[in-house]
Design a protein around this motif. Sequence first.
Motif, mmCIF file in Angstrom:
data_model
loop_
_atom_site.group_PDB
_atom_site.id
_atom_site.type_symbol
_atom_site.label_atom_id
_atom_site.label_comp_id
_atom_site.label_asym_id
_atom_site.label_seq_id
_atom_site.Cartn_x
_atom_site.Cartn_y
_atom_site.Cartn_z
ATOM 1 N N CYS A 302 0.865 -1.145 0.055
ATOM 2 C CA CYS A 302 -0.204 -0.069 -0.060
ATOM 3 C C CYS A 302 0.955 1.326 0.030
ATOM 4 C CB CYS A 302 -0.991 -0.155 1.314
ATOM 5 S SG CYS A 302 -2.061 -1.362 1.221
ATOM 6 N N TRP A 303 2.134 1.171 0.036
ATOM 7 C CA TRP A 303 3.094 2.305 0.191
ATOM 8 C C TRP A 303 4.084 2.486 -1.122
ATOM 9 C CZ3 TRP A 303 4.205 -0.573 5.262
ATOM 10 C CH2 TRP A 303 3.544 -0.196 6.284
ATOM 11 N N ARG A 304 3.863 1.623 -1.947
ATOM 12 C CA ARG A 304 4.914 1.644 -2.883
ATOM 13 C C ARG A 304 4.689 2.554 -4.067
ATOM 14 N NH1 ARG A 304 7.631 -4.321 -4.168
ATOM 15 N NH2 ARG A 304 8.455 -4.479 -2.036
ATOM 16 N N PHE A 305 3.227 2.708 -4.510
ATOM 17 C CA PHE A 305 2.613 3.399 -5.547
ATOM 18 C C PHE A 305 2.806 4.942 -5.539
ATOM 19 C CE2 PHE A 305 -0.708 5.706 -7.749
ATOM 20 C CZ PHE A 305 -0.648 5.566 -9.123
ATOM 21 N N THR A 306 2.466 5.419 -4.154
ATOM 22 C CA THR A 306 2.716 6.813 -3.783
ATOM 23 C C THR A 306 4.279 6.998 -3.576
ATOM 24 O OG1 THR A 306 2.576 6.240 -1.383
ATOM 25 C CG2 THR A 306 0.470 7.137 -2.880
ATOM 26 N N ALA A 307 4.974 6.268 -3.281
ATOM 27 C CA ALA A 307 6.593 6.203 -3.247
ATOM 28 C C ALA A 307 7.225 6.515 -4.521
ATOM 29 C CB ALA A 307 7.348 5.053 -2.483
ATOM 30 N N VAL A 308 6.731 5.707 -5.533
ATOM 31 C CA VAL A 308 6.994 5.759 -6.993
ATOM 32 C C VAL A 308 6.554 7.036 -7.474
ATOM 33 C CG1 VAL A 308 7.271 4.824 -9.194
ATOM 34 C CG2 VAL A 308 7.415 3.453 -7.225
ATOM 35 N N LEU A 309 5.324 7.490 -7.176
ATOM 36 C CA LEU A 309 4.676 8.652 -7.645
ATOM 37 C C LEU A 309 5.603 9.934 -7.352
ATOM 38 C CD1 LEU A 309 2.160 8.627 -9.354
ATOM 39 C CD2 LEU A 309 0.972 9.379 -7.384
ATOM 40 N N ALA A 310 5.929 9.903 -6.060
ATOM 41 C CA ALA A 310 6.673 11.042 -5.642
ATOM 42 C C ALA A 310 8.198 11.070 -6.192
ATOM 43 C CB ALA A 310 6.615 11.143 -3.919
ATOM 44 N N ASN A 311 8.503 9.903 -6.380
ATOM 45 C CA ASN A 311 10.140 9.973 -6.717
ATOM 46 C C ASN A 311 10.181 10.506 -7.951
ATOM 47 O OD1 ASN A 311 12.852 8.613 -6.056
ATOM 48 N ND2 ASN A 311 12.385 7.690 -7.841
ATOM 49 N N ILE A 312 9.238 10.227 -9.000
ATOM 50 C CA ILE A 312 9.482 10.428 -10.407
ATOM 51 C C ILE A 312 8.544 11.744 -10.636
ATOM 52 C CG2 ILE A 312 9.701 8.290 -11.386
ATOM 53 C CD1 ILE A 312 6.655 8.296 -11.889
ATOM 54 N N PHE A 313 7.812 12.508 -9.790
ATOM 55 C CA PHE A 313 7.043 13.487 -10.038
ATOM 56 C C PHE A 313 7.928 14.862 -10.335
ATOM 57 C CE2 PHE A 313 4.825 17.442 -8.066
ATOM 58 C CZ PHE A 313 4.030 17.407 -8.984
ATOM 59 N N ALA A 314 7.475 15.644 -11.178
ATOM 60 C CA ALA A 314 8.207 16.932 -11.543
ATOM 61 C C ALA A 314 9.499 16.747 -12.122
ATOM 62 C CB ALA A 314 8.006 17.890 -10.218
ATOM 63 N N THR A 322 15.036 13.101 -5.983
ATOM 64 C CA THR A 322 15.350 14.513 -5.176
ATOM 65 C C THR A 322 14.086 14.960 -4.582
ATOM 66 O OG1 THR A 322 15.520 15.920 -7.181
ATOM 67 C CG2 THR A 322 17.354 14.762 -6.473
ATOM 68 N N TYR A 323 14.166 15.599 -3.446
ATOM 69 C CA TYR A 323 13.122 16.605 -2.813
ATOM 70 C C TYR A 323 11.558 15.396 -2.615
ATOM 71 C CZ TYR A 323 15.945 20.326 -3.693
ATOM 72 O OH TYR A 323 16.874 21.365 -3.997
ATOM 73 N N ASN A 324 12.039 14.146 -2.291
ATOM 74 C CA ASN A 324 10.725 13.244 -2.379
ATOM 75 C C ASN A 324 9.769 13.496 -1.335
ATOM 76 O OD1 ASN A 324 11.754 11.654 -4.435
ATOM 77 N ND2 ASN A 324 12.495 10.137 -3.350
ATOM 78 N N THR A 325 10.235 13.940 -0.260
ATOM 79 C CA THR A 325 9.358 14.282 0.912
ATOM 80 C C THR A 325 8.472 15.395 0.644
ATOM 81 O OG1 THR A 325 10.714 13.562 2.508
ATOM 82 C CG2 THR A 325 8.883 14.915 3.424
ATOM 83 N N LEU A 326 9.498 16.374 0.234
ATOM 84 C CA LEU A 326 8.405 17.691 -0.481
ATOM 85 C C LEU A 326 7.524 17.332 -1.521
ATOM 86 C CD1 LEU A 326 7.911 20.576 -0.480
ATOM 87 C CD2 LEU A 326 9.762 21.101 -1.809
ATOM 88 N N LYS A 327 7.870 16.492 -2.772
ATOM 89 C CA LYS A 327 6.989 16.321 -3.474
ATOM 90 C C LYS A 327 5.838 15.632 -3.276
ATOM 91 C CE LYS A 327 10.267 14.628 -6.305
ATOM 92 N NZ LYS A 327 10.961 14.024 -7.276
ATOM 93 N N LEU A 328 5.855 14.599 -2.166
ATOM 94 C CA LEU A 328 4.725 13.848 -1.801
ATOM 95 C C LEU A 328 3.798 14.567 -1.112
ATOM 96 C CD1 LEU A 328 3.508 10.978 -1.097
ATOM 97 C CD2 LEU A 328 4.787 11.069 0.866
ATOM 98 N N ALA A 329 4.355 15.496 -0.327
ATOM 99 C CA ALA A 329 3.512 16.682 0.407
ATOM 100 C C ALA A 329 2.696 17.429 -0.337
ATOM 101 C CB ALA A 329 4.183 17.425 1.282
ATOM 102 N N ILE A 330 3.407 17.870 -1.734
ATOM 103 C CA ILE A 330 2.766 18.452 -2.569
ATOM 104 C C ILE A 330 1.673 17.669 -3.519
ATOM 105 C CG2 ILE A 330 3.094 19.736 -5.045
ATOM 106 C CD1 ILE A 330 5.836 20.687 -4.145
ATOM 107 N N LEU A 331 1.883 16.672 -3.925
ATOM 108 C CA LEU A 331 0.982 15.551 -4.277
ATOM 109 C C LEU A 331 -0.341 15.450 -3.371
ATOM 110 C CD1 LEU A 331 3.241 13.057 -5.946
ATOM 111 C CD2 LEU A 331 1.622 14.512 -7.402
ATOM 112 N N LEU A 332 -0.085 15.341 -2.155
ATOM 113 C CA LEU A 332 -1.089 15.007 -1.067
ATOM 114 C C LEU A 332 -2.036 16.247 -1.162
ATOM 115 C CD1 LEU A 332 0.570 13.329 1.707
ATOM 116 C CD2 LEU A 332 -0.924 12.186 0.174
ATOM 117 N N SER A 333 -1.513 17.475 -1.079
ATOM 118 C CA SER A 333 -2.374 18.569 -1.157
ATOM 119 C C SER A 333 -2.624 18.947 -2.224
ATOM 120 C CB SER A 333 -1.180 19.794 -0.680
ATOM 121 O OG SER A 333 -1.990 21.098 -0.743
ATOM 122 N N LEU A 334 -2.350 18.487 -3.429
ATOM 123 C CA LEU A 334 -3.261 18.844 -4.907
ATOM 124 C C LEU A 334 -4.224 17.819 -4.736
ATOM 125 C CD1 LEU A 334 -0.253 18.595 -7.163
ATOM 126 C CD2 LEU A 334 -1.554 20.519 -6.872
#
Length: 682
Positions: A302-314, A322-334
Amino acid sequence: MDPEMQKMKEVVLVYLDRSGGLQKFVHDCKKYNDSKQSYAVYRFIISINPSDIAELDATLGNYILHNPLQAAQIFQSVCFVAIKTLSLIEQLQTEAQISILLKPTYLPPLPSYVLSLSAYPFNYTSQRFYMSEGIVIAMGTVTKYTQGARFLCTEETCAFSEGFRCIRVHCPGATESATVRTDFVCSMCSSPLQEDMKFRVLGDKQIVEMIDAKILNALKGYSNDKSHFRIQAFTVFLRDELANKMTIGNHYRIIGIPACVQNGLQATACIEVSSVQLYKPNGPSSVSDNFKYLLSLTSSSCWRFTAVLANIFASQVVPPGTYNTLKLAILLSLVQTCEKENADYLDLLIVTSDTLITDRLLNYSLCLLPRGIRHPPSSEIFPSVSKDKYGTGSASIQACSAVLAKGGICYIGDLSSYKKDKLELLQSVLESRTTTVFIPGKKYGEEADQQVTVSVQTNFWSFVDVDSSSKKHIQKENFLIGQMDVSLIPVNLVDGFGLLIYSEFPSCRLSSPVVHHILKRAINPEAMLYKVSQQFRTQDYEEFILFARNLHVELSSEAESLIQGYYLASRRVRRDSIHGSTLSASALKVLISLSKAHAKLSLRQRVLEEDAVIAILLLESSLTLKHGTSALCVAPNPVFPFDLSDENSLHQRDTYLMQCHHQLLKFIAAYSPGIHINSNEE
């Protein structure tokens, strides 16, 4: 009588009978008759379906669509005969006293019936129905206008010196002086006409400014759309039952008659509205095939999809990984954006020393939403009031960045650049999600002062430059472990933001890849530097986020127990003898919002314990930055403790998160023993 005109009147009667309009007309007449009061004007609203009328008589259908004022006269004649024949209103004397407002339920979906001020030419002289749409950017207060008035000839021997023969009624686009003036003359004897003031009929009027939705593209600060277009606001008149039917910041479709209003030397294009409909575009029905394939590949956890999503985002802005935590937070806010009153908001405050990269990343992310607004420093964040520009002297509430970002994101830039009063107002809005506009009555020609409450339904993004913070403020010496210096910003305002993110964790600071990325983009801005940029395009992310944010998710009992247990345990752990618990009451809402956002991002409609674990780790990391570490003692970067390079690293992360889950259960058992958690171990 002209046979064609007679036929159209018969068709009007048949249509009113078949559509139920005749029954409504009789009911409206009964209300006038029961009042036993004589009026200069008797006003009737008739809803019409153009296609139904065109089937009965094409000529009448054409009249309604292209000559609505003349069509209203045909309806007026039929209604007058009906009133007299059936004795519906005893006080009615002449046909001129009847005012008919035709309101089409829709217009044919053809280009010739669509009006846009961004297109040229603008045909405002045809005086026929058009459909238009736009966003409300300014709203005036409700004032009075003259619906109709009775005039009498000053020559006593003239037939027009008595009765209701000379009636003036408001026409679409007409000013007040066109209905009521002192220089009207009698059409029979040319003597001056004088208004009988006791028969003046008043109605409500509201002036609204709208603008094409394309304006949102210009307010994003960054966009892939290179097209050029002209944008101009247009004035909308809402009268009587339509007053206060619009809300500032909303997107509407309207049907009305365009006109040109002369105000001194200036001419203003306007639309006299007959119907208003809230416009809600449909989101995509699914995500792209590449996202579906990625979801199937990562379905084992249940954790892998969002991890890869944040990893390749932007990947167009920063290198993958790079900036994975920030990118995950951005996606969650979006994905936690919507236009509901009691929505789950997720605001971000980012602490960084690399403001350029952070700014680029946030700008890029804004463009993934229809309503992503970058606040320009020269304008207001929240609504303001000014005199309307049409000479009435009444107040007009002007929209702002936060209102235009309704159901989206308002990015306000560097928080430390704002003055104290702006920060206090921002804190108030973050707490209540409303702002109040004060309208002094004396200044705007009203008897009493008014207070208008405007709803603010948007997520706020901002950042704080730690370097500038340390330069402007003397750093405190009594820092706790893990705590950061954000003393430049008021403590209550920092708590108002749902999530505090530090984007410079050691595992995220891959300076070499970032530098190489920036240099390559500078040499060739259009180049696709990574394969994932081709597989997951910006357009794919736009569709993904619009689809994910429309998912309706519900908390499972397991996730709810975990969230509640952590919240109660943290309130007991994070407290001091003077101020009590340092955990704000809003933290529980943030936890629920984060959990729901992670479920949406995982394309699930049920919030699981795994979603709650990610939410708790993110919030605990945020609390550590604000107040220092607690007994839970999470790692500096708890959601992405190491780089994700292959499937083995994903498996390693899963193992780590399971350990965090186990540690969390121990923490709850120790500090919130009253909460029962159904864990797999039990």
